[in-house]
Design a protein around this motif. Sequence first.
Motif, mmCIF file in Angstrom:
data_model
loop_
_atom_site.group_PDB
_atom_site.id
_atom_site.type_symbol
_atom_site.label_atom_id
_atom_site.label_comp_id
_atom_site.label_asym_id
_atom_site.label_seq_id
_atom_site.Cartn_x
_atom_site.Cartn_y
_atom_site.Cartn_z
ATOM 1 N N ALA A 87 8.707 -1.395 -15.669
ATOM 2 C CA ALA A 87 7.730 -0.315 -15.113
ATOM 3 C C ALA A 87 7.632 -1.340 -13.650
ATOM 4 C CB ALA A 87 6.941 -1.086 -15.823
ATOM 5 N N ASP A 88 7.031 -2.761 -14.143
ATOM 6 C CA ASP A 88 6.698 -3.902 -12.545
ATOM 7 C C ASP A 88 6.764 -3.237 -11.634
ATOM 8 O OD1 ASP A 88 5.437 -4.816 -14.621
ATOM 9 O OD2 ASP A 88 6.359 -6.810 -15.174
ATOM 10 N N ALA A 89 8.667 -3.121 -11.576
ATOM 11 C CA ALA A 89 9.106 -2.536 -10.385
ATOM 12 C C ALA A 89 8.851 -1.382 -9.773
ATOM 13 C CB ALA A 89 10.899 -2.599 -10.592
ATOM 14 N N PHE A 90 8.474 -0.195 -10.480
ATOM 15 C CA PHE A 90 7.869 0.996 -10.085
ATOM 16 C C PHE A 90 6.174 0.752 -9.725
ATOM 17 C CE2 PHE A 90 10.917 3.410 -13.231
ATOM 18 C CZ PHE A 90 11.842 3.744 -12.220
ATOM 19 N N ALA A 91 5.604 -0.150 -10.384
ATOM 20 C CA ALA A 91 4.076 -0.235 -9.388
ATOM 21 C C ALA A 91 5.095 -0.802 -8.435
ATOM 22 C CB ALA A 91 3.613 -1.370 -10.833
ATOM 23 N N LYS A 92 5.281 -2.078 -8.005
ATOM 24 C CA LYS A 92 5.729 -2.864 -6.704
ATOM 25 C C LYS A 92 5.926 -1.358 -5.581
ATOM 26 C CE LYS A 92 6.738 -7.141 -8.310
ATOM 27 N NZ LYS A 92 6.948 -8.659 -8.110
ATOM 28 N N LEU A 93 6.774 -0.457 -6.298
ATOM 29 C CA LEU A 93 7.018 0.274 -4.935
ATOM 30 C C LEU A 93 6.247 1.155 -5.123
ATOM 31 C CD1 LEU A 93 10.896 0.468 -6.036
ATOM 32 C CD2 LEU A 93 10.286 -0.323 -3.791
ATOM 33 N N GLY A 94 4.804 1.934 -6.067
ATOM 34 C CA GLY A 94 3.665 2.574 -5.914
ATOM 35 C C GLY A 94 4.181 3.504 -6.067
ATOM 36 N N LEU A 95 5.310 3.903 -7.175
ATOM 37 C CA LEU A 95 6.057 4.785 -7.718
ATOM 38 C C LEU A 95 5.662 4.595 -9.310
ATOM 39 C CD1 LEU A 95 9.232 5.348 -6.142
ATOM 40 C CD2 LEU A 95 7.012 5.935 -5.136
ATOM 41 N N THR A 96 5.431 6.580 -10.082
ATOM 42 C CA THR A 96 5.655 6.497 -11.296
ATOM 43 C C THR A 96 6.710 7.018 -11.413
ATOM 44 O OG1 THR A 96 4.382 8.818 -10.875
ATOM 45 C CG2 THR A 96 3.215 6.616 -11.216
ATOM 46 N N TRP A 97 7.251 6.671 -13.058
ATOM 47 C CA TRP A 97 7.961 7.897 -13.658
ATOM 48 C C TRP A 97 8.207 9.303 -13.448
ATOM 49 C CZ3 TRP A 97 8.364 11.648 -16.963
ATOM 50 C CH2 TRP A 97 6.575 11.374 -17.561
ATOM 51 N N GLN A 98 6.360 9.604 -13.484
ATOM 52 C CA GLN A 98 6.343 11.744 -12.823
ATOM 53 C C GLN A 98 6.674 11.527 -11.401
ATOM 54 O OE1 GLN A 98 4.415 9.113 -14.718
ATOM 55 N NE2 GLN A 98 3.056 10.507 -16.517
ATOM 56 N N ASP A 99 6.657 10.472 -11.058
ATOM 57 C CA ASP A 99 6.505 10.469 -8.696
ATOM 58 C C ASP A 99 8.416 10.988 -8.690
ATOM 59 O OD1 ASP A 99 4.547 10.049 -7.973
ATOM 60 O OD2 ASP A 99 4.776 8.351 -7.789
ATOM 61 N N LEU A 100 8.717 10.458 -9.368
ATOM 62 C CA LEU A 100 10.665 10.431 -9.287
ATOM 63 C C LEU A 100 11.431 11.626 -9.561
ATOM 64 C CD1 LEU A 100 11.061 6.144 -9.805
ATOM 65 C CD2 LEU A 100 11.670 7.122 -8.207
ATOM 66 N N GLU A 101 10.968 12.166 -11.412
ATOM 67 C CA GLU A 101 11.274 12.851 -11.803
ATOM 68 C C GLU A 101 11.146 14.112 -11.972
ATOM 69 O OE1 GLU A 101 10.650 13.868 -16.169
ATOM 70 O OE2 GLU A 101 11.474 12.983 -16.332
#
Length: 207
Positions: A87-101
């Motif tokens: 979760a921290d890694a996604f936050a550092k990338l400025g991405l949510t799981w919804q964005d990626l999915e």
Amino acid sequence: GALAAAASVAALAVAYAATAKAALDLAAKADKIAKSAAAVGASAEEWQKVVGAFELGGLSAEQTEMAIKKLGLRIGQVAAGAGGPSADAFAKLGLTWQDLEALPLPERMATIADRVKDLGSATERAAVLNAIFEESGIQMAGAFAKGGDAIRDAAQQIEDAGLISDKVARQSEDMSDAVTLAKRAFDGLKTEALAPIIPMITEVARL
């Protein structure tokens, strides 16, 4: 006359056998692609583009497939409310799981690469990739460091070179499943036919 005709028939038989083998080999390859793609929630064409793109960057298909599976697992964990390094890694990338999915697999990987490239240092990039992809992230660090356009370009090169279509992959998977079921049915018939003989052989052996 007859000799020439026999030679022609033999040549046709050889050609037919070679064509049939080539078709079966293609079907086996396409079936494997279809099942690998389904395992990570992608289409056969998307899977080939990503695996091929990273192969151009020096990674094996197995390494890329493992990374794709890890990413899918992390997205699922974060979607379920898990915190932690992913979760921290996604936050550092400025991405949510919804964005990626919401993204097709090739663009999903390219978007991550775009964000990874923008991170401040190689150490930070390595930490983020490890949190998302585990050991696969370290193997893919060089490819991600080049940014998303490198992945997009490589995926386009793979598409231009030729892909097994989603339709062919589905047909091959259907054929493979049908052959597997036919083999099981044949094995069942053999069991039914031979099972009654087993006690008879046992009695004979005891004489």
